[in-house]
Design an enzyme around this catalytic site. Sequence first.
Site, PDB file in Angstrom:
ATOM      1  N   ARG A   1       0.252  -1.390  -0.057  1.00 17.93           N
ATOM      2  CA  ARG A   1      -0.374  -0.115   0.177  1.00 17.93           C
ATOM      3  C   ARG A   1       0.911   1.027   0.448  1.00 17.93           C
ATOM      4  O   ARG A   1       2.719   1.373  -0.546  1.00 17.93           O
ATOM      5  CB  ARG A   1      -0.943  -0.300   1.213  1.00 17.93           C
ATOM      6  CG  ARG A   1      -2.353  -1.244   1.321  1.00 17.93           C
ATOM      7  CD  ARG A   1      -3.041  -1.427   0.286  1.00 17.93           C
ATOM      8  NE  ARG A   1      -3.729  -1.826   1.088  1.00 17.93           N
ATOM      9  CZ  ARG A   1      -4.902  -2.167   1.448  1.00 17.93           C
ATOM     10  NH1 ARG A   1      -4.709  -1.174   2.489  1.00 17.93           N
ATOM     11  NH2 ARG A   1      -5.755  -3.139   1.883  1.00 17.93           N
TER      12      ARG A   1
ATOM     13  N   LYS B   1      -3.158  -7.547   2.608  1.00 13.89           N
ATOM     14  CA  LYS B   1      -2.575  -6.184   2.257  1.00 13.89           C
ATOM     15  C   LYS B   1      -1.140  -5.953   3.085  1.00 13.89           C
ATOM     16  O   LYS B   1      -0.658  -6.931   4.139  1.00 13.89           O
ATOM     17  CB  LYS B   1      -2.885  -5.030   2.933  1.00 13.89           C
ATOM     18  CG  LYS B   1      -4.140  -5.511   4.427  1.00 13.89           C
ATOM     19  CD  LYS B   1      -4.575  -4.380   5.224  1.00 13.89           C
ATOM     20  CE  LYS B   1      -5.746  -4.270   4.435  1.00 13.89           C
ATOM     21  NZ  LYS B   1      -6.746  -3.306   5.511  1.00 13.89           N
TER      22      LYS B   1
ATOM     23  N   CYS C   1     -10.853   6.936  12.828  1.00  9.75           N
ATOM     24  CA  CYS C   1     -10.989   6.223  11.705  1.00  9.75           C
ATOM     25  C   CYS C   1     -12.352   6.857  10.715  1.00  9.75           C
ATOM     26  O   CYS C   1     -13.555   7.272  11.385  1.00  9.75           O
ATOM     27  CB  CYS C   1     -11.092   5.164  11.626  1.00  9.75           C
ATOM     28  SG  CYS C   1     -12.852   3.886  12.275  1.00  9.75           S
TER      29      CYS C   1
ATOM     30  N   CYS D   1     -18.334   3.115   6.021  1.00 11.89           N
ATOM     31  CA  CYS D   1     -17.414   2.156   6.173  1.00 11.89           C
ATOM     32  C   CYS D   1     -18.390   0.959   6.055  1.00 11.89           C
ATOM     33  O   CYS D   1     -19.080   0.691   7.889  1.00 11.89           O
ATOM     34  CB  CYS D   1     -16.563   1.914   6.966  1.00 11.89           C
ATOM     35  SG  CYS D   1     -15.266   0.626   7.719  1.00 11.89           S
TER      36      CYS D   1
HETATM   37 FE1  SRM Z   1      -7.927   0.624   6.907  1.00  9.77          FE
HETATM   38  C1  SRM Z   1     -10.239  -2.144   6.133  1.00  9.77           C
HETATM   39  C2  SRM Z   1      -9.659   2.944   5.993  1.00  9.77           C
HETATM   40  C3  SRM Z   1      -6.214   2.931   7.723  1.00  9.77           C
HETATM   41  C4  SRM Z   1      -7.004  -1.594   9.104  1.00  9.77           C
HETATM   42  N1  SRM Z   1     -10.054   0.482   6.150  1.00  9.77           N
HETATM   43  C5  SRM Z   1     -10.833  -1.163   5.948  1.00  9.77           C
HETATM   44  C6  SRM Z   1     -11.698  -0.054   4.944  1.00  9.77           C
HETATM   45  C7  SRM Z   1     -11.788  -0.183   3.525  1.00  9.77           C
HETATM   46  C8  SRM Z   1     -12.840  -0.758   5.394  1.00  9.77           C
HETATM   47  C9  SRM Z   1     -12.826  -2.172   4.428  1.00  9.77           C
HETATM   48  O1  SRM Z   1     -12.322  -2.892   4.257  1.00  9.77           O
HETATM   49  O2  SRM Z   1     -14.461  -1.959   3.688  1.00  9.77           O
HETATM   50  C10 SRM Z   1     -11.912   1.135   5.373  1.00  9.77           C
HETATM   51  C11 SRM Z   1     -12.836   2.087   4.605  1.00  9.77           C
HETATM   52  C12 SRM Z   1     -13.520   3.174   5.527  1.00  9.77           C
HETATM   53  C13 SRM Z   1     -14.401   4.577   4.813  1.00  9.77           C
HETATM   54  O3  SRM Z   1     -15.082   4.560   4.835  1.00  9.77           O
HETATM   55  O4  SRM Z   1     -13.268   5.098   4.117  1.00  9.77           O
HETATM   56  C14 SRM Z   1     -10.800   1.986   6.166  1.00  9.77           C
HETATM   57  N2  SRM Z   1      -8.405   2.582   6.573  1.00  9.77           N
HETATM   58  C15 SRM Z   1      -9.144   3.355   6.747  1.00  9.77           C
HETATM   59  C16 SRM Z   1      -8.701   4.779   6.629  1.00  9.77           C
HETATM   60  C17 SRM Z   1      -9.102   5.629   5.562  1.00  9.77           C
HETATM   61  C18 SRM Z   1      -9.321   5.624   8.073  1.00  9.77           C
HETATM   62  C19 SRM Z   1      -8.964   6.548   8.146  1.00  9.77           C
HETATM   63  O5  SRM Z   1     -10.221   7.330   8.984  1.00  9.77           O
HETATM   64  O6  SRM Z   1      -7.476   7.287   8.062  1.00  9.77           O
HETATM   65  C20 SRM Z   1      -6.902   4.584   6.569  1.00  9.77           C
HETATM   66  C21 SRM Z   1      -6.756   4.297   4.944  1.00  9.77           C
HETATM   67  C22 SRM Z   1      -5.362   4.461   4.754  1.00  9.77           C
HETATM   68  C23 SRM Z   1      -4.617   4.074   3.793  1.00  9.77           C
HETATM   69  O7  SRM Z   1      -4.684   5.308   2.820  1.00  9.77           O
HETATM   70  O8  SRM Z   1      -4.496   3.500   3.047  1.00  9.77           O
HETATM   71  C24 SRM Z   1      -6.965   2.946   6.964  1.00  9.77           C
HETATM   72  N3  SRM Z   1      -6.452   0.349   7.627  1.00  9.77           N
HETATM   73  C25 SRM Z   1      -5.529   1.388   8.240  1.00  9.77           C
HETATM   74  C26 SRM Z   1      -4.625   1.476   8.798  1.00  9.77           C
HETATM   75  C27 SRM Z   1      -3.621   2.686   9.800  1.00  9.77           C
HETATM   76  C28 SRM Z   1      -1.746   2.331   9.578  1.00  9.77           C
HETATM   77  O9  SRM Z   1      -2.157   1.068   7.955  1.00  9.77           O
HETATM   78  O10 SRM Z   1      -1.607   2.699   9.492  1.00  9.77           O
HETATM   79  C29 SRM Z   1      -4.338  -0.119  10.027  1.00  9.77           C
HETATM   80  C30 SRM Z   1      -4.407  -0.584  11.127  1.00  9.77           C
HETATM   81  C31 SRM Z   1      -3.094  -1.159  10.471  1.00  9.77           C
HETATM   82  C32 SRM Z   1      -3.221  -3.171   9.797  1.00  9.77           C
HETATM   83  O11 SRM Z   1      -3.326  -3.170   8.449  1.00  9.77           O
HETATM   84  O12 SRM Z   1      -2.967  -3.805  11.358  1.00  9.77           O
HETATM   85  C33 SRM Z   1      -6.565  -0.482   9.222  1.00  9.77           C
HETATM   86  N4  SRM Z   1      -8.256  -1.307   7.418  1.00  9.77           N
HETATM   87  C34 SRM Z   1      -8.483  -2.299   8.259  1.00  9.77           C
HETATM   88  C35 SRM Z   1      -8.234  -3.656   8.208  1.00  9.77           C
HETATM   89  C36 SRM Z   1      -7.724  -4.649   8.997  1.00  9.77           C
HETATM   90  C37 SRM Z   1      -6.965  -5.795   8.078  1.00  9.77           C
HETATM   91  C38 SRM Z   1      -6.223  -7.043   9.767  1.00  9.77           C
HETATM   92  O13 SRM Z   1      -5.159  -6.975   9.472  1.00  9.77           O
HETATM   93  O14 SRM Z   1      -6.554  -7.150  10.117  1.00  9.77           O
HETATM   94  C39 SRM Z   1      -9.150  -3.511   7.987  1.00  9.77           C
HETATM   95  C40 SRM Z   1      -9.874  -5.260   7.693  1.00  9.77           C
HETATM   96  C41 SRM Z   1      -9.908  -5.871   6.177  1.00  9.77           C
HETATM   97  O15 SRM Z   1      -8.463  -5.749   5.644  1.00  9.77           O
HETATM   98  O16 SRM Z   1     -10.343  -6.561   6.387  1.00  9.77           O
HETATM   99  C42 SRM Z   1      -9.461  -2.458   6.996  1.00  9.77           C
HETATM  100 FE1  SF4 Z   2     -12.828   2.103  11.345  1.00  9.87          FE
HETATM  101 FE2  SF4 Z   2     -13.853   0.708   9.401  1.00  9.87          FE
HETATM  102 FE3  SF4 Z   2     -11.522   0.811  10.016  1.00  9.87          FE
HETATM  103 FE4  SF4 Z   2     -13.078  -0.655  11.722  1.00  9.87          FE
HETATM  104  S1  SF4 Z   2     -12.499  -1.398   9.495  1.00  9.87           S
HETATM  105  S2  SF4 Z   2     -11.510   0.525  12.150  1.00  9.87           S
HETATM  106  S3  SF4 Z   2     -14.730   1.326  11.507  1.00  9.87           S
HETATM  107  S4  SF4 Z   2     -13.020   2.356   9.228  1.00  9.87           S
END
Ligand code: SRM
Ligand code: SF4
Length: 565
Positions: free
Chosen positions: A145, A209, A430, A436
Amino acid sequence: MNETSKPLSEIEIIKDKSDYLRGTLKESLLDEITGAIAHDDTVLIKFHGSYQQFDRDLESERKRQKLEPLYSFMIRVRLPGGISTSTQWLAIDKLADTYANSTIKLTTRQAFQFHGVLKNKLKKTIQEINNSLLDTIAACGDVNRNVMCNPNPVQSAYHLEAYEYARKISEHLTPKTGAYHEIWLDKELVAGGEQEIEPIYGKTYLPRKFKIAIAIPPHNDSDLFANDLGLIAIEENGKLTGFNIAVGGGMGMTFGNPETYPRLATVIGFCPKDQVVDVTEKIVLVQRDYGNRSDRKNARLKYTLDRLGVEKFAQELNNRLVYELQPAKPYQFDSNGDAYGWEKGIEGNWHLSLFIEGGRVRDVEKYKLKTALKSIAEIHEGDFRLTGNQNLIIANVTEAKKKLFEKILNENGVLTDKKLTGLRLNSIACVALNTCSLAFAEAERYLPSLIDKIDEILIANGIENEPIVIRMTGCPNGCGRPFLGEIGFVGKAPGKYNLYLGAGFSGERLNKLYKENIDEQEILKTLRPILEDYAKNRYKSERFGDFVIRKDYLKATVQGIDFHI
Ligand code: SRM
Ligand code: SF4
């Protein structure tokens, strides 16, 4: 070489038969009967930087009216190191108004997000993003990413160099399939199937990812240890020499499944800077070959690492390198937050770090942030830098423009006399509801009002200027890195949160569950006496996260596998 003998997950099969991420996306986009795309395409479109979502606020009303959910798409714009030119900012601003919901989300990984783009506007939006020399490739999906980096490279020459490495790594690990260009940019069809080469990833890409961040000590503002791969920039005599390599970080977990847990990356060695792109690639290859492809909840590198053990992992890595990693070099981080206000850079230009609550750029009544930033972008010769804490730096401002920019921000209610507390300035929320689909509870739309109430306690106890890292997410996936909050909230159900305490201020220690499933009243009742105790009994410069551990409110989490104990 997948070590598990269990059947492949559904998503592995979708990737395998997708012809390098093409699937039936072209057909799905043309289907006018529904606002959605075909099921398999909802998986594949992530690799192209978009998610299918629906308006959750309208969910029951649409059901009542027997309508399909109001589908729309989130688009994530990749921005390695978080740097955007003024022209790009203006393009993003315009696209938000033209095709999305008139807001720009600055994410926790230094990217832009649009919300609410309808299917029939998706292609046009992605084309216009590309016209502004940005793209959305690999912003999501089972690939590397957006590569994060300290957003203030003008501080010194080696900051700039570190940023260049973020870009190089990002470029090196970008998928090579022609699918993106064919589907979105109408480029000529590149022969698919076996002839097409995805040299690093192969046909089924990564098991999950993959995230990389560079941090430049003493600032851990990219929360390096939350990444699959963290690169700690090492400097000698003002020159970048190389990077310490930290592997196996991640936040996500699933409630009720102790086999899943947040984990901080383990430092395994050092490499000189000219080897870092290669080392990065080889770590990706170990994960490609050893990551779990049957259970996606156990597929991130952190689980591969804990399954193999650090020694075997390092051996696998060394087998792929023609040299060995060197012992890690000493480093020290002192915070994972941003420093606000004006700062002068080495070449005499100014940089203004602005707190953007929840990372949401929009106009609300007298607070016209979006208008102000647009006016600045129209005349700004410098650039904009997104931080990993959802904030923004207006960078490289000349002395002559400094007063003018201040005036614009003041006139639009962005710089006000209202003093923000140390808690608010160190907050992340978030997105959660209403876009989401995984959210159990509010985060971005709720945290500001909860902070108003906690602020009252802080002010009453004279600790309103104390920086305390507070983070809230709507579910345990951890997008706002809540397990690195000195105070962390994770949504369980509407209005109900788990409360976690005790993370380290510099992002080097996870927190731990303190109270489960509590509402606002209980949150305030729980936090009040602890904050009062902190105000009275903290040591000089003692951080809140350290204090709660010293005072035995809970035990420190030493490593990810201890998180649930
Ligand atoms: Fe995230 C999934 C938003 C950073 C861990 N993340 C999602 C999704 C796409 C929901 C989905 O799968 O349907 C969210 C979209 C929400 C929306 O409506 O926009 C979402 N993630 C975000 C953002 C926008 C949060 C924010 O408010 O800033 C961040 C976008 C980052 C970017 O520009 O790429 C975001 N996500 C993160 C982080 C923080 C980081 O990377 O430093 C994490 C935790 C670190 C990690 O990856 O472990 C993170 N997002 C997840 C996960 C759990 C992954 C896991 O290993 O379990 C999911 C769900 C999944 O992947 O199944 C997820
Ligand atoms: Fe927030 Fe959606 Fe990410 Fe869960 S998956 S931490 S509700 S943005």
